[in-house]
Design an enzyme around this catalytic site. Structure first.
Site, mmCIF file in Angstrom:
data_model
loop_
_atom_site.group_PDB
_atom_site.id
_atom_site.type_symbol
_atom_site.label_atom_id
_atom_site.label_comp_id
_atom_site.label_asym_id
_atom_site.label_seq_id
_atom_site.Cartn_x
_atom_site.Cartn_y
_atom_site.Cartn_z
ATOM 1 N N SER A 42 8.560 2.388 0.856
ATOM 2 C CA SER A 42 7.809 1.105 0.443
ATOM 3 C C SER A 42 8.599 0.000 -0.099
ATOM 4 O O SER A 42 9.491 0.330 -0.597
ATOM 5 C CB SER A 42 6.748 1.463 -0.865
ATOM 6 O OG SER A 42 6.070 0.380 -1.359
ATOM 7 N N TYR A 72 5.389 5.276 -9.078
ATOM 8 C CA TYR A 72 5.305 5.124 -7.511
ATOM 9 C C TYR A 72 6.626 4.305 -7.334
ATOM 10 O O TYR A 72 7.175 4.846 -6.316
ATOM 11 C CB TYR A 72 4.263 4.139 -7.246
ATOM 12 C CG TYR A 72 3.956 4.111 -5.800
ATOM 13 C CD1 TYR A 72 3.362 4.990 -5.027
ATOM 14 C CD2 TYR A 72 4.622 2.685 -5.144
ATOM 15 C CE1 TYR A 72 3.212 4.803 -3.620
ATOM 16 C CE2 TYR A 72 4.304 2.675 -3.711
ATOM 17 C CZ TYR A 72 3.901 3.502 -3.022
ATOM 18 O OH TYR A 72 3.643 3.196 -1.720
ATOM 19 N N LYS A 129 9.280 5.834 -4.441
ATOM 20 C CA LYS A 129 9.482 5.440 -3.111
ATOM 21 C C LYS A 129 11.273 5.037 -3.278
ATOM 22 O O LYS A 129 11.771 4.853 -2.257
ATOM 23 C CB LYS A 129 8.908 4.464 -3.001
ATOM 24 C CG LYS A 129 7.205 4.696 -2.645
ATOM 25 C CD LYS A 129 7.458 5.560 -1.462
ATOM 26 C CE LYS A 129 5.925 5.996 -1.171
ATOM 27 N NZ LYS A 129 5.828 6.665 0.203
#
Length: 288
Positions: free
Chosen positions: A156, A169, A173
């Site tokens: 990401s 998150y 990533k």
């Protein structure tokens, strides 16, 4: 869209009759990849949490490829034993696996760095350890085959520029990015290896599960657009598959990433792009 014949000429791992394993395959980018690869004549292993969505995905892909060319496996990628069983079933059903897409991921925000330890662990277990488990389970046998193969891990942009909002998150990533870079290096230095690793970096993508959206936002790409871009990038031999979207073109991503790297070089405060003292400096940098 790049023609299938051009993709398969450049990438023998995606030739008709070859087999792909896709995690997070019941929706979004994973399902779009399964559909496109099935249309290219590949055999498809769909892996996701068991339930109605996986069953529906299996029926949809079987309608394209035929029942004998599709295997749906319920698997939680955070559990290494389940991923090992996924590998056993995939190799058992189709023999060699030439494409592994470690795509499964979640985005539920567990909150601040000092909150919700169990939720943090769960997110990291899926988003980061799920990728590691996939590589551990599949890479040795893919290497042993001696045949061309691809491993694509879904990262990401948030793992690169790390914007405020969902730290867990971002951490997961960022880990996928670093792990995949190291994996690519290790494979390059493995004697006789014909297996390469690549980092898929989607932009704003509407998956049907996009928070707060009941229909595709104008700025978002579809999963199908991401997969088309991924294949074009793989044909070029790209490691970093940096996807644009309808809001953000590559030059804007490059500027944001360059500023993030500059925080270290210039010894600016962490995440200075969002620091009030650097607001004007960031705006000027983006205009240059």
């Amino acid at each position: 869209m790049i023609p299938d014949t051009e993709v398969q000429t450049a990438l023998p791992a995606l030739e008709p009759g070859k087999s792909a394993v896709i995690t997070g395959a019941a929706s979004g980018i994973g399902l779009a990849a399964a559909r496109r690869l099935a249309l290219m004549g590949m055999k498809i292993v769909l892996a996701d949490i068991g339930g109605a969505r996986l069953d529906e995905a299996s029926r949809a892909i079987s309608a394209i490829a035929g029942n004998d060319a599709v295997l749906a496996v319920a698997a939680d990628v955070s559990n290494a034993d389940e991923v090992d069983r996924l590998a056993d079933r995939a190799f058992g059903a189709f023999g060699d696996i030439s494409l592994l897409m470690n795509n499964a991921g979640v985005g539920d925000n567990p909150g601040k760095p000092w909150e919700n330890r169990d939720a943090w662990k769960r997110l990291l277990a899926i988003n980061f350890w799920g990728v590691v488990h996939g590589v551990e389970a599949f890479a040795p046998r893919m290497l042993a085959s001696g045949r061309p193969g691809l491993i694509v891990n879904t990262g990401s942009k948030q793992g690169i520029t790390t914007p405020p909002g969902n730290l867990a998150y971002n951490v997961s990533k960022a880990g996928v990015k670093t792990f995949t870079e190291g994996l690519a290096h290790a494979l390059r230095n493995e004697p006789g290896a014909r297996l390469s690793a690549h980092l898929l970096i989607p932009g704003f993508t509407y998956t049907g599960l996009t928070v707060g959206a009941t229909e595709k936002p104008a700025g978002a790409w579809t999963g199908e657009q991401v997969v088309d871009f991924m294949l074009e990038s793989l044909v070029r031999g790209d490691f970093y598959i940096l996807c644009p979207d309808n809001e953000t073109a590559r030059p804007l991503d490059e500027k944001r990433m360059a500023w993030a790297a500059g925080d270290i070089i210039e010894n600016r405060p962490a995440l200075s792009r969002w620091h009030p003292n650097y607001k004007d400096a960031f705006a000027a940098f983006m205009k240059d």
